[in-house]
Design a protein around this motif. Structure first.
Motif, PDB file in Angstrom:
ATOM      1  N   ASN A  57       0.820  -1.217   0.000  1.00  0.00           N
ATOM      2  CA  ASN A  57       0.000   0.000   0.000  1.00  0.00           C
ATOM      3  C   ASN A  57       0.852   1.264   0.000  1.00  0.00           C
ATOM      4  O   ASN A  57       0.331   2.373   0.016  1.00  0.00           O
ATOM      5  CB  ASN A  57      -0.973   0.010   1.186  1.00  0.00           C
ATOM      6  N   GLN A 108      -6.916   3.898  -0.321  1.00  0.00           N
ATOM      7  CA  GLN A 108      -6.012   4.978  -0.713  1.00  0.00           C
ATOM      8  C   GLN A 108      -4.572   4.494  -0.649  1.00  0.00           C
ATOM      9  O   GLN A 108      -4.133   3.964   0.364  1.00  0.00           O
ATOM     10  CB  GLN A 108      -6.184   6.183   0.217  1.00  0.00           C
ATOM     11  N   LEU A 109      -3.869   4.670  -1.744  1.00  0.00           N
ATOM     12  CA  LEU A 109      -2.449   4.326  -1.796  1.00  0.00           C
ATOM     13  C   LEU A 109      -1.598   5.557  -1.493  1.00  0.00           C
ATOM     14  O   LEU A 109      -2.019   6.696  -1.738  1.00  0.00           O
ATOM     15  CB  LEU A 109      -2.077   3.801  -3.181  1.00  0.00           C
ATOM     16  N   GLY A 134      -3.717  10.906  -9.430  1.00  0.00           N
ATOM     17  CA  GLY A 134      -3.789  10.517  -8.031  1.00  0.00           C
ATOM     18  C   GLY A 134      -4.906  11.226  -7.303  1.00  0.00           C
ATOM     19  O   GLY A 134      -5.661  10.615  -6.528  1.00  0.00           O
ATOM     20  N   ASP A 185      -4.411   1.593  -9.201  1.00  0.00           N
ATOM     21  CA  ASP A 185      -5.723   1.815  -8.590  1.00  0.00           C
ATOM     22  C   ASP A 185      -6.639   0.617  -8.790  1.00  0.00           C
ATOM     23  O   ASP A 185      -7.353   0.205  -7.865  1.00  0.00           O
ATOM     24  CB  ASP A 185      -6.377   3.064  -9.184  1.00  0.00           C
ATOM     25  N   HIS A 228      -5.846   9.070  -4.215  1.00  0.00           N
ATOM     26  CA  HIS A 228      -4.616   8.575  -3.597  1.00  0.00           C
ATOM     27  C   HIS A 228      -3.736   9.743  -3.120  1.00  0.00           C
ATOM     28  O   HIS A 228      -3.893  10.880  -3.569  1.00  0.00           O
ATOM     29  CB  HIS A 228      -3.851   7.697  -4.581  1.00  0.00           C
TER      30      HIS A 228
END
Length: 316
Positions: free
Chosen positions: A53, A133-134, A271, A115, A276
């Motif tokens: 992650n 969420q990364l 993002g 994603d 993210h």
């Protein structure tokens, strides 16, 4: 609780928790989301369980090993075309190092597929009800556009300003300050609409706050090429021969352009749209104002890699 009921090959009914209330979720077709025969997403050749992650992106595939060598343990290595991924542990954090290749055309592939690995159920081909969420940090090289930002120094990009047009293929909105900044950018640089329709996105504040000491901060311009789009002349003339000077002298309030490269704005823009946290860190290997180039790129980049990993390891 979610209850899935297949009503036709292209849609699922999802019970969303209220009496007599179902949400229709469209099944993503095989031509749009390509999964290979080992259940991995097409270009990256990575399965969901093979992804951490915390993502570190690098442009050069050979640089993946330069990062992963500092992990405590590497559990998997995947490779397809220019996309190389190593996933392992740094302390208790699970990190994936991913090569993107050069340019926002590749960033489009990498961000979308990262994603999809966490937010699309690859079996049902539907978007998951609870999104992940990364944390995505780009570690790359760049050229300085300011005399005081010398070679072998580092920039943490507060914003990515794209003249590459990638984000214009997606529905997105700019806030009022961003609109004013972009209008000022177009006016000051005199970049005509036939070249670009610029866009801008900011870094994740939750990541940027960790990269203050030892870093310059400012706007990074993302270009669609290395030569003409960055004002280099070999044998071809330029349509905007004063581009470097105009980027260097651009100001908007407290903002200035620190550097340019070929990925940051795409990472920030996509993002943000996908939800993210993204940050771009650049080792300055060239100064376009003083016309200097680093005498030891490897040492400069290696220092940035180790600094980045040390900072990630210390994050709570």
């Amino acid at each position: 609780m979610y209850i899935l009921a297949l009503i036709d090959p292209n849609y699922f009914n999802v019970y969303c928790g209220s009496p007599n209330f179902f949400c229709k979720m469209q099944r993503i077709a095989e031509s749009e989301l390509i999964i290979n025969d080992r259940g991995a997403i097409y270009h990256l050749d990575v399965r969901p369980e093979e992804l951490g992650n915390f993502i570190i992106t690098v442009g050069d595939p050979s640089r993946v090993n330069s990062v992963s060598q500092y992990l405590d343990h590497v559990e998997c290595r995947c490779s397809h075309r220019e996309f190389v991924t190593h996933t392992g542990l740094l302390g208790k954090k699970r990190i994936s190092v991913v090569s993107t290749g050069i340019g926002t055309d590749n960033i489009d592939i990498v961000l979308q597929e990262l994603d999809a690995l966490v937010n699309i159920d690859l079996d049902s081909r539907t978007i998951k009800p609870n999104l992940t969420q990364l944390n995505v940090i780009r570690v790359g090289t760049s050229g300085s556009l300011q005399r005081d930002i010398g070679v072998d120094t580092y920039v943490a990009s507060s914003h990515g300003l794209g003249i590459d047009n990638l984000l214009n293929f997606y529905r997105h909105e700019q806030n009022e300050e961003e609109k004013q900044l972009l209008q000022s950018f177009i006016t000051q640089t005199q970049l005509q609409g036939n070249i670009s329709q610029p866009y801008i996105s900011g870094a994740s504040g939750s990541l940027l706050k960790h990269f203050v000491t030892g870093f310059h901060q400012g706007i990074t311009v993302t270009c669609p090429g290395f030569y003409g789009p960055q004002g280099r002349i070999l044998r071809l003339g330029l349509s905007s021969p004063s581009l470097i000077d105009r980027l260097t002298h651009f100001t908007f309030g407290q903002h200035r352009i620190t550097n340019f490269e070929m990925e940051t704005a795409g990472i920030y823009g996509l993002g943000k749209l996908l939800g993210h946290h993204c940050l771009s860190l650049s080792a300055i290997v060239a100064n376009r104002v003083t016309r200097e180039f680093s005498k030891d790129v490897h040492k400069t980049v290696d220092h940035l890699i180790r600094k980045t990993l040390e900072t990630i390891d210390a994050m709570e």
